[in-house]
Design a protein around this motif. Structure first.
Motif, mmCIF file in Angstrom:
data_model
loop_
_atom_site.group_PDB
_atom_site.id
_atom_site.type_symbol
_atom_site.label_atom_id
_atom_site.label_comp_id
_atom_site.label_asym_id
_atom_site.label_seq_id
_atom_site.Cartn_x
_atom_site.Cartn_y
_atom_site.Cartn_z
ATOM 1 N N CYS A 22 31.943 -19.500 -0.980
ATOM 2 C CA CYS A 22 33.097 -19.780 -1.747
ATOM 3 C C CYS A 22 34.408 -18.974 -1.245
ATOM 4 N N HIS A 23 34.335 -18.226 -0.092
ATOM 5 C CA HIS A 23 35.484 -17.506 0.416
ATOM 6 C C HIS A 23 36.288 -16.667 -0.503
ATOM 7 N N LYS A 24 35.527 -16.236 -1.680
ATOM 8 C CA LYS A 24 36.396 -15.278 -2.238
ATOM 9 C C LYS A 24 36.260 -13.891 -1.885
ATOM 10 N N HIS A 25 37.236 -13.184 -1.870
ATOM 11 C CA HIS A 25 37.120 -11.684 -1.508
ATOM 12 C C HIS A 25 36.098 -10.864 -2.264
ATOM 13 N N GLU A 26 35.541 -9.958 -2.030
ATOM 14 C CA GLU A 26 34.554 -8.865 -2.305
ATOM 15 C C GLU A 26 35.417 -8.593 -3.713
ATOM 16 N N ASP A 27 36.661 -8.079 -3.376
ATOM 17 C CA ASP A 27 37.331 -7.254 -4.752
ATOM 18 C C ASP A 27 37.481 -8.226 -5.844
ATOM 19 N N LYS A 28 37.358 -9.534 -5.774
ATOM 20 C CA LYS A 28 37.489 -10.514 -6.841
ATOM 21 C C LYS A 28 35.781 -10.815 -7.453
ATOM 22 N N VAL A 29 35.041 -10.762 -6.598
ATOM 23 C CA VAL A 29 33.726 -11.233 -7.103
ATOM 24 C C VAL A 29 32.475 -10.206 -6.874
ATOM 25 N N GLY A 30 32.918 -9.125 -6.685
ATOM 26 C CA GLY A 30 31.930 -7.892 -6.472
ATOM 27 C C GLY A 30 31.330 -7.563 -5.072
ATOM 28 N N LYS A 31 30.435 -6.996 -5.081
ATOM 29 C CA LYS A 31 29.606 -6.648 -3.981
ATOM 30 C C LYS A 31 28.937 -7.825 -3.170
ATOM 31 N N LEU A 32 28.995 -8.107 -2.043
ATOM 32 C CA LEU A 32 28.381 -9.235 -1.260
ATOM 33 C C LEU A 32 26.778 -9.026 -1.165
ATOM 34 N N GLU A 33 26.167 -9.985 -1.072
ATOM 35 C CA GLU A 33 24.774 -10.057 -0.798
ATOM 36 C C GLU A 33 24.243 -10.760 0.237
ATOM 37 N N PRO A 34 23.254 -10.250 0.942
ATOM 38 C CA PRO A 34 22.600 -10.906 2.090
ATOM 39 C C PRO A 34 21.751 -12.125 1.591
ATOM 40 N N HIS A 35 21.856 -13.637 1.831
ATOM 41 C CA HIS A 35 20.989 -14.396 1.652
ATOM 42 C C HIS A 35 20.302 -14.933 2.879
ATOM 43 N N ARG A 36 18.907 -14.918 2.782
ATOM 44 C CA ARG A 36 18.191 -15.601 3.923
ATOM 45 C C ARG A 36 18.047 -17.092 3.859
ATOM 46 N N ILE A 37 18.776 -17.659 4.968
ATOM 47 C CA ILE A 37 18.604 -19.037 4.840
ATOM 48 C C ILE A 37 17.241 -19.697 4.703
ATOM 49 N N ARG A 38 16.443 -19.112 5.609
ATOM 50 C CA ARG A 38 15.109 -19.688 5.400
ATOM 51 C C ARG A 38 14.275 -18.269 4.499
ATOM 52 N N ARG A 39 13.731 -18.865 3.743
ATOM 53 C CA ARG A 39 13.272 -17.875 2.769
ATOM 54 C C ARG A 39 12.085 -16.995 3.232
ATOM 55 N N GLY A 40 12.055 -15.756 2.710
ATOM 56 C CA GLY A 40 10.927 -14.868 3.031
ATOM 57 C C GLY A 40 9.674 -15.499 3.202
ATOM 58 N N ASN A 41 9.235 -16.144 2.056
ATOM 59 C CA ASN A 41 7.942 -16.702 1.908
ATOM 60 C C ASN A 41 7.756 -17.945 2.968
ATOM 61 N N MET A 42 8.598 -18.253 3.561
ATOM 62 C CA MET A 42 8.565 -19.440 4.659
ATOM 63 C C MET A 42 8.634 -18.845 6.209
ATOM 64 N N GLY A 43 8.735 -17.334 6.191
ATOM 65 C CA GLY A 43 8.730 -16.818 7.356
ATOM 66 C C GLY A 43 10.138 -16.040 7.897
#
Length: 72
Positions: A22-43
């Motif tokens: 969404c391109h919003k700054h961390e100051d406005k949306v809170g701490k950013l999180e890492p998202h795995r594009i390929r899910r963990g259960n898919m390797g």
């Protein structure tokens, strides 16, 4: 295994502290999180080519969409 706090901070800094979705700054949306594009259960692992740094709202959106389509 997840990422250390130091690595999370480095990733946030790398994307100028803005959600890659969404391109919003961390100051406005809170701490950013890492998202795995390929899910963990898919390797998928926590490596740069498999991580998108997003806010919690966008992260939840990814996971709610995964339920209906079987993963990203």
């Amino acid at each position: 295994m997840g990422l250390t706090e130091n690595k999370r901070k480095l990733l946030s800094d790398f994307v100028d502290n803005k959600c890659e979705e969404c391109h919003k700054h961390e100051d406005k949306v809170g701490k950013l999180e890492p998202h795995r594009i390929r899910r963990g259960n898919m390797g998928g692992i926590y490596e740069l080519r498999n991580i998108k740094v997003v806010c919690s709202k966008c992260h939840k959106s990814y996971h709610s969409n995964e339920e209906g389509i079987g993963g990203r």
